[in-house]
Enzyme design. Structure first.
Site, PDB file in Angstrom:
ATOM      1  CG  ASP A   1      -2.227   0.835   0.846  1.00  0.00           C
ATOM      2  OD1 ASP A   1      -2.149   1.677  -0.069  1.00  0.00           O
ATOM      3  OD2 ASP A   1      -3.271   0.669   1.507  1.00  0.00           O
TER       4      ASP A   1
HETATM    5  C1  BGC Z   1      -5.027   3.177  -0.148  1.00  0.00           C
HETATM    6  C2  BGC Z   1      -5.200   2.071  -1.157  1.00  0.00           C
HETATM    7  C3  BGC Z   1      -5.035   2.613  -2.549  1.00  0.00           C
HETATM    8  C4  BGC Z   1      -3.672   3.260  -2.634  1.00  0.00           C
HETATM    9  C5  BGC Z   1      -3.327   3.747  -4.014  1.00  0.00           C
HETATM   10  C6  BGC Z   1      -3.775   4.006  -0.393  1.00  0.00           C
HETATM   11  O1  BGC Z   1      -3.737   5.136   0.391  1.00  0.00           O
HETATM   12  O2  BGC Z   1      -4.969   2.600   1.139  1.00  0.00           O
HETATM   13  O3  BGC Z   1      -6.445   1.458  -0.985  1.00  0.00           O
HETATM   14  O4  BGC Z   1      -5.197   1.592  -3.472  1.00  0.00           O
HETATM   15  O5  BGC Z   1      -3.639   4.348  -1.747  1.00  0.00           O
HETATM   16  O6  BGC Z   1      -4.047   4.848  -4.364  1.00  0.00           O
END
Ligand code: BGC
Length: 771
Positions: A294
């Site tokens: 993440d």
């Molecule tokens: C979120 C994810 C997301 C990622 C990319 C993160 O802050 O937790 O769910 O896919 O950002 O945008």
């Protein structure tokens, strides 16, 4: 069992509206990720790559890294140099093509990029938020919505979506509850597989297919106290029984990627957790796709406290099985030296690069890296058929929580005699909120609000819509109340549109410690209700709210979630009875925040409160010593599976094909399963959809099991007076659990099965699982 073999044991859910869910395990081949011809091409490529070029495949740039002054302001040059493998948040056919051209034509080995985006509930045609989509209990709708999202996203060069979010969430305080399918692993698994089938289609190299990403692996939804990014400590049994199944279902449907979560699980950050990333995902499940961190999470292992510097963060993550570093630039900075010093074997980098290349080959990017560009000034517009489908999904996601009225007559639907409606509340005309969180490239200008739709419904026949906003979503200012009360007094019916701010109060980093209506909306509701006019309360929210006052004082309550571009038309058709509400809750709604986490499949405890006088103080003081609150009921205000209709359904007593099964025969799969059925009858005067739910309880087992577990569901349409039989299979899949030795087996047990309209109602029967 090898991953390849398991790929064929997939849940076929497209038939969910025709057959019981538990009968839908069928033989469909999802896109393969272990094609020998592709593996050979990857090996040839890897043999030509420098260490830096291999590491580049583990590097993912996010848009914040590409702005002026960022470490990747020179991202174009880095692309030419072959320092990056994938990007997110770059969209548009011309934009993605231009960057792709640099990778494919200017970089040494011509390796294409893959462009990602969080396409969560639509790309341009925005559907209801995922929690709402789960309330349809209809995986075929979710699959089609995801296919439409894939079609729209891929024409702008996006081939990878960070969706579906399949985190089981049982604490309404957690903002990300809106992004998933609610509290139940069975329903969550059905939805997980449906998203994957929709995004990926039958071939990943179809230019309209989007690579799915199962996130967030794993346990994120159990964040302690519902506080975002908080730690999770849970037993392996709970992990395997409740939190892992939706991931497994999505991977069995062929999902090509997984995103690790932000949280630590039992002390180890998910980003560097070899138990989940390697033991479970690779060794037990045979997953061949790519695992991405993440956002920034590799670096965050330092804040978690398992690394004191970037080098250690990178080493621990890649050795645990984390292939791609999203945004933190830790892999790009430290992996070259870590490999050269021998701290990380080069074979580990090779493997991570191979997995990334594998998805690029599988997507067909080496052969077709570009997308057709529309002529200048001809940006693609939403297809009217897709927009209409978004309205259908919204209609089926609404949950009628309550519908009473004066003299026993239900308040909804509104009859043709209604000529004046007061429309009140900060969500009645808010286009941007209707898109919900993670609106991808949704455009508020595409949204038809409740105010617009109600006006176009009522105006032609001379009806009146008296609109008064009343208040903002989050304010203490009551200056708008008087106009709202005046409008209510002039109207025959009052529709009040209240709820949360989608961007600020739902999704990531939006945990709430209170679950009531934000700001002064509760006071506005009370002021309007005090006029004595019939009130219909429409709640727009990304989570269960605690609405005890409304449940007592407001005759009709409709949970609308955030319904997407067709919010208004879907709501108006529902209010006037063109369609009957048919959604059911996939999360329990509490009386108060103190009941959270709240979920139907709880454990009984040694002192259950069933049949106990819950008043305070109880009439018999001995009744105090039960698993109960002294100041709140145990039961939710509205339970899991609950949802009313404008018509009425009755359930016949259950019929069982046998009342005795054999545990050992089920474990060896030599016994046919039990068939359980009931007849559902529409006893009302309107046509409507009913969702029949199947629950099971087992007693006498080596570990205590929940008081009820969902093991089947079926959405059926019934005309007035019509009956249909719903039949479910109860076999190994429905009866096995992780026993005291952590084996997933069927044990001898006394069993109860229910078929009914919610988790708290229904007909039941008993059967025995013998030795
Ligand atoms: C979120 C994810 C997301 C990622 C990319 C993160 O802050 O937790 O769910 O896919 O950002 O945008």
């Amino acid at each position: 069992m090898a991953f390849r073999q398991r790929l064929f044991r997939v849940l076929l859910l497209t038939l969910a509206s025709t057959f019981p869910f538990s009968l839908l395990r069928a033989q469909v081949a999802p896109p393969p990720l272990d094609d020998p011809a592709i593996e050979q091409r990857i090996s040839q490529l890897l043999a030509q790559m420098t260490l830096e070029e291999k590491i580049a495949q583990t590097v993912h740039f996010a848009d914040s890294s590409t702005g002026p002054g960022s470490p990747h302001a020179d991202y174009k040059e880095q692309t030419i140099q072959g320092h990056v493998g994938s990007f997110e948040n770059i969209t548009g056919a011309a934009e993605t093509n231009a960057l792709q051209k640099l990778a494919v034509e200017k970089s040494r080995l011509h390796i294409p990029l893959v462009f990602a985006l969080d396409v969560i509930h639509g790309y341009r045609t925005i559907f209801p938020v995922p929690l709402a989509m789960s309330a349809t209990w209809d995986p075929s709708l979710v699959e089609r919505a995801s296919r439409i999202a894939a079609k729209e996203a891929t024409r702008e060069g996006i081939r990878w979506t960070f969706s579906p979010m399949v985190d089981i969430a049982r604490d309404a305080r957690w903002g990300r509850i809106v992004e998933g399918a609610g509290e139940d692993p069975f329903l969550g698994s059905a939805m997980a597989a449906a998203y994957v089938r929709g995004y990926q289609g039958s071939r990943l190299d179809d230019p309209q297919s989007l690579l799915a990403c199962m996130k967030h692996f794993v346990g994120y939804g159990a964040a302690e106290a519902g506080r975002e990014y908080n730690s999770v400590d849970m037993s392996d049994r709970m992990l395997r029984q409740v939190y892992l199944p939706p991931f497994h279902a999505g991977l069995e449907a062929g999902a090509g990627s997984v995103m690790s979560a932000f949280n630590a699980l039992n002390g180890v950050p998910a980003t560097s957790n070899s138990f989940t990333l390697t033991q479970i995902l690779r060794k037990e499940w045979g997953f061949q796709g790519v695992v991405i961190a993440d956002y920034g999470a590799v670096r965050e292992t330092i804040a978690h406290g398992i690394a004191t510097d970037g080098q250690t963060a990178a080493r621990k993550s890649i050795l645990a099985g984390l292939d791609v570093d999203l945004e933190s630039n830790t892999y790009s900075r430290y992996l070259p030296e870590l490999v050269r010093s021998g701290a990380v074997p080069e074979s580990v980098v090779d493997q991570a690069a191979r997995r990334m290349l594998r998805i690029k080959f599988a997507l067909g990017l080496f052969d077709h890296p570009y997308v057709p560009e529309p002529p200048a000034g001809a940006a693609p517009q939403p297809d009217p058929a897709d927009v209409e489908f978004a309205r259908t999904v919204a209609e089926r996601s609404f949950v009628l929580l309550k519908n009473s009225g004066a003299a026993g007559k239900a308040t909804l639907p509104l009859g043709p005699e209604v000529h004046s409606v007061a429309l009140i509340g900060p969500l009645a005309d808010s286009a941007v909120n209707m898109l919900g969180s993670w609106g991808a490239r949704g455009n508020p200008a595409d949204v038809v609000t409740l105010r617009t739709a109600l006006t176009s419904r009522m105006k032609p026949s001379g009806g009146q819509v008296l609109y008064a906003k009343g208040t903002e979503i989050l304010t203490a200012d009551q200056s708008g109340f008087a106009a709202a009360v005046a409008a209510a007094k002039q109207a025959e019916v009052v529709v009040v549109a209240l709820g949360e701010d989608a961007a600020w109060m739902t999704a990531e980093a939006a945990s709430r410690a209170h679950l009531d209506l934000p700001g002064n909306q509760q006071q506005l509701l009370e002021a309007v209700a005090a006029t004595g006019k019939p009130v219909v309360l429409i709640i727009f929210s990304g989570r269960p709210l605690a609405l005890p006052w409304a449940a007592d004082h407001v005759p009709a309550i409709l949970e609308a979630w955030f319904p997407g571009v067709q919010a208004g038309p879907a709501l108006v058709r529902t209010l006037f009875g063109d369609v009957s509400p048919s959604g059911k809750l996939t999360v329990s709604f509490p009386h108060s925040v103190g009941q959270e986490p709240l979920y139907y499949d709880e454990f009984n405890s040694g002192r259950p409160a069933d049949g106990v006088d819950l008043s305070h103080p109880p009439s018999n003081p001995g009744e105090k010593y039960h698993s109960r609150y002294v100041d709140e009921p145990n039961a939710p205000l509205f339970p899991f599976g609950h949802g009313l209709s404008y018509t009425k359904f009755t359930y016949s007593p259950l019929e069982l094909s046998t009342t005795r099964l054999s545990a050992s025969a089920l474990n060896q799969k030599t016994t046919p399963a039990l068939l359980v059925s009931a007849t559902v009858r529409n006893t009302g005067s309107r046509s409507g959809d009913e969702i029949a739910e199947l629950y099971i309880r087992l007693r006498g087992t080596s570990v205590a099991l929940p008081v009820k577990q969902l093991e089947g569901f079926r959405r059926i349409t019934l005309a007035p007076g019509e009956s249909k039989r719903v039949e479910f299979t109860v076999g190994r899949d429905e009866l096995a659990f992780y026993n005291i030795d952590m084996q997933n087996v069927v044990e001898p047990a006394s069993a109860t099965v229910w078929i009914g309209p919610s988790s708290t109602e229904g007909e039941s029967a008993d059967f025995v699982v013998a030795e």
